[in-house]
Design a protein around this motif. Structure first.
Motif, PDB file in Angstrom:
ATOM      1  N   ALA A  79     -35.125   3.371  30.244  1.00  0.00           N
ATOM      2  CA  ALA A  79     -33.669   3.445  30.399  1.00  0.00           C
ATOM      3  C   ALA A  79     -32.920   3.234  29.093  1.00  0.00           C
ATOM      4  N   ALA A  80     -33.442   2.417  28.182  1.00  0.00           N
ATOM      5  CA  ALA A  80     -32.715   2.116  26.951  1.00  0.00           C
ATOM      6  C   ALA A  80     -32.938   3.173  25.877  1.00  0.00           C
ATOM      7  N   ALA A  81     -33.665   4.223  26.160  1.00  0.00           N
ATOM      8  CA  ALA A  81     -33.975   5.244  25.165  1.00  0.00           C
ATOM      9  C   ALA A  81     -32.687   5.861  24.630  1.00  0.00           C
ATOM     10  N   GLY A  82     -32.632   6.032  23.323  1.00  0.00           N
ATOM     11  CA  GLY A  82     -31.477   6.661  22.699  1.00  0.00           C
ATOM     12  C   GLY A  82     -30.304   5.742  22.451  1.00  0.00           C
ATOM     13  N   ARG A  83     -30.351   4.534  22.863  1.00  0.00           N
ATOM     14  CA  ARG A  83     -29.204   3.632  22.742  1.00  0.00           C
ATOM     15  C   ARG A  83     -28.898   3.205  21.316  1.00  0.00           C
ATOM     16  N   PRO A  84     -29.888   2.921  20.433  1.00  0.00           N
ATOM     17  CA  PRO A  84     -29.524   2.420  19.108  1.00  0.00           C
ATOM     18  C   PRO A  84     -28.593   3.365  18.349  1.00  0.00           C
ATOM     19  N   VAL A  85     -28.911   4.643  18.295  1.00  0.00           N
ATOM     20  CA  VAL A  85     -28.063   5.563  17.556  1.00  0.00           C
ATOM     21  C   VAL A  85     -26.736   5.770  18.282  1.00  0.00           C
ATOM     22  N   ALA A  86     -26.783   5.897  19.604  1.00  0.00           N
ATOM     23  CA  ALA A  86     -25.561   6.060  20.380  1.00  0.00           C
ATOM     24  C   ALA A  86     -24.638   4.848  20.202  1.00  0.00           C
ATOM     25  N   ASP A  87     -25.208   3.653  20.245  1.00  0.00           N
ATOM     26  CA  ASP A  87     -24.402   2.441  20.042  1.00  0.00           C
ATOM     27  C   ASP A  87     -23.804   2.413  18.632  1.00  0.00           C
ATOM     28  N   ALA A  88     -24.591   2.812  17.645  1.00  0.00           N
ATOM     29  CA  ALA A  88     -24.100   2.803  16.269  1.00  0.00           C
ATOM     30  C   ALA A  88     -22.975   3.810  16.092  1.00  0.00           C
ATOM     31  N   LEU A  89     -23.112   4.968  16.701  1.00  0.00           N
ATOM     32  CA  LEU A  89     -22.056   5.975  16.598  1.00  0.00           C
ATOM     33  C   LEU A  89     -20.786   5.497  17.268  1.00  0.00           C
ATOM     34  N   SER A  90     -20.930   4.822  18.400  1.00  0.00           N
ATOM     35  CA  SER A  90     -19.762   4.285  19.086  1.00  0.00           C
ATOM     36  C   SER A  90     -19.083   3.231  18.220  1.00  0.00           C
ATOM     37  N   ALA A  91     -19.872   2.410  17.556  1.00  0.00           N
ATOM     38  CA  ALA A  91     -19.310   1.360  16.709  1.00  0.00           C
ATOM     39  C   ALA A  91     -18.586   1.943  15.502  1.00  0.00           C
ATOM     40  N   ALA A  92     -19.078   3.074  14.984  1.00  0.00           N
ATOM     41  CA  ALA A  92     -18.454   3.696  13.809  1.00  0.00           C
ATOM     42  C   ALA A  92     -17.135   4.314  14.210  1.00  0.00           C
ATOM     43  N   TYR A 118     -30.861  10.372  11.414  1.00  0.00           N
ATOM     44  CA  TYR A 118     -31.119   8.967  11.652  1.00  0.00           C
ATOM     45  C   TYR A 118     -32.403   8.830  12.443  1.00  0.00           C
ATOM     46  N   GLN A 119     -33.105   7.756  12.153  1.00  0.00           N
ATOM     47  CA  GLN A 119     -34.326   7.478  12.882  1.00  0.00           C
ATOM     48  C   GLN A 119     -34.232   6.060  13.413  1.00  0.00           C
ATOM     49  N   ALA A 120     -34.480   5.929  14.677  1.00  0.00           N
ATOM     50  CA  ALA A 120     -34.432   4.616  15.303  1.00  0.00           C
ATOM     51  C   ALA A 120     -35.718   4.396  16.074  1.00  0.00           C
ATOM     52  N   VAL A 121     -36.094   3.162  16.191  1.00  0.00           N
ATOM     53  CA  VAL A 121     -37.223   2.824  17.034  1.00  0.00           C
ATOM     54  C   VAL A 121     -36.622   2.431  18.369  1.00  0.00           C
ATOM     55  N   ARG A 122     -37.076   3.079  19.405  1.00  0.00           N
ATOM     56  CA  ARG A 122     -36.503   2.810  20.718  1.00  0.00           C
ATOM     57  C   ARG A 122     -37.597   2.591  21.735  1.00  0.00           C
ATOM     58  N   PRO A 123     -37.315   1.786  22.691  1.00  0.00           N
ATOM     59  CA  PRO A 123     -38.264   1.617  23.778  1.00  0.00           C
ATOM     60  C   PRO A 123     -38.181   2.818  24.706  1.00  0.00           C
ATOM     61  N   SER A 124     -39.269   3.111  25.367  1.00  0.00           N
ATOM     62  CA  SER A 124     -39.203   4.187  26.349  1.00  0.00           C
ATOM     63  C   SER A 124     -38.535   3.655  27.608  1.00  0.00           C
ATOM     64  N   MET A 147     -21.171   4.580   8.640  1.00  0.00           N
ATOM     65  CA  MET A 147     -22.115   5.067   9.655  1.00  0.00           C
ATOM     66  C   MET A 147     -23.509   4.501   9.395  1.00  0.00           C
ATOM     67  N   ASP A 148     -23.937   4.530   8.135  1.00  0.00           N
ATOM     68  CA  ASP A 148     -25.265   4.022   7.784  1.00  0.00           C
ATOM     69  C   ASP A 148     -25.387   2.537   8.125  1.00  0.00           C
ATOM     70  N   LYS A 149     -24.351   1.770   7.810  1.00  0.00           N
ATOM     71  CA  LYS A 149     -24.373   0.338   8.112  1.00  0.00           C
ATOM     72  C   LYS A 149     -24.419   0.100   9.616  1.00  0.00           C
ATOM     73  N   ALA A 150     -23.665   0.890  10.365  1.00  0.00           N
ATOM     74  CA  ALA A 150     -23.659   0.730  11.824  1.00  0.00           C
ATOM     75  C   ALA A 150     -25.030   1.048  12.408  1.00  0.00           C
ATOM     76  N   VAL A 151     -25.666   2.094  11.901  1.00  0.00           N
ATOM     77  CA  VAL A 151     -27.004   2.452  12.397  1.00  0.00           C
ATOM     78  C   VAL A 151     -28.001   1.359  12.023  1.00  0.00           C
ATOM     79  N   ALA A 152     -27.937   0.876  10.790  1.00  0.00           N
ATOM     80  CA  ALA A 152     -28.852  -0.188  10.354  1.00  0.00           C
ATOM     81  C   ALA A 152     -28.635  -1.453  11.180  1.00  0.00           C
ATOM     82  N   GLY A 153     -27.391  -1.732  11.522  1.00  0.00           N
ATOM     83  CA  GLY A 153     -27.090  -2.908  12.333  1.00  0.00           C
ATOM     84  C   GLY A 153     -27.675  -2.825  13.731  1.00  0.00           C
ATOM     85  N   LYS A 154     -27.970  -1.625  14.184  1.00  0.00           N
ATOM     86  CA  LYS A 154     -28.560  -1.434  15.508  1.00  0.00           C
ATOM     87  C   LYS A 154     -30.055  -1.170  15.429  1.00  0.00           C
TER      88      LYS A 154
END
Length: 138
Positions: free
Chosen positions: A125-138, A117-123, A24-31
């Motif tokens: 439509a793409a908000a919340g995607r990094p963690v969501a994408d990482a969770l999907s990948a895991a 988890y902490q992610a930097v996200r743009p405000s 999970m950590d690697k997937a989040v870092a990858g995003k």
């Protein structure tokens, strides 16, 4: 960009918990995210398990004695009826204790993982995607 803090709580098979958390950590870092904190815990039910094992053993012994009384068919009818009621009651208690034991065994096999988890996200439509994408990948 604004920080996006996410908390995730999962129940994972204890034997696989560490590997799962690392993936999970690697997937989040990858995003583009980072782990701000992580906690893994397992419930200690050893005292409760010892207690319930002792109760099961005692109830099994009592059920055996009651069954012997019923098999011999000696004594007054009222005594045999009472022995039959007692046997049925002990069997119900045994079923409940065995069910509790199975529940405890299941809980012992699992670990809880809490990850922040902490992610930097743009405000926008793409908000919340990094963690969501990482969770999907895991």
């Amino acid at each position: 960009m604004q920080p996006d803090n996410q908390e995730l709580k999962l129940q994972v098979e204890a034997a696989k918990a560490r590997d799962f958390a690392d993936r999970m950590d690697k997937a989040v870092a990858g995003k583009g995210g980072e782990v701000s904190s992580r906690q893994m815990s397992a419930e200690d039910l050893s005292k409760q398990i010892i207690d319930i094992e002792a109760r099961i053993s005692a109830k099994e012994a009592l059920a055996g004695r009651l069954l012997e009384i019923l098999k011999r068919r000696e004594g007054k009818v009222a005594d045999l009826v009472e022995a039959e009621r007692a046997y049925a009651e002990v069997q119900e208690e045994l079923d409940a204790a065995r069910s509790t034991m199975e529940e405890y065994s299941q809980r012992v096999r699992m670990s809880e993982i809490t990850a922040n988890y902490q992610a930097v996200r743009p405000s926008g439509a793409a908000a919340g995607r990094p963690v969501a994408d990482a969770l999907s990948a895991a």
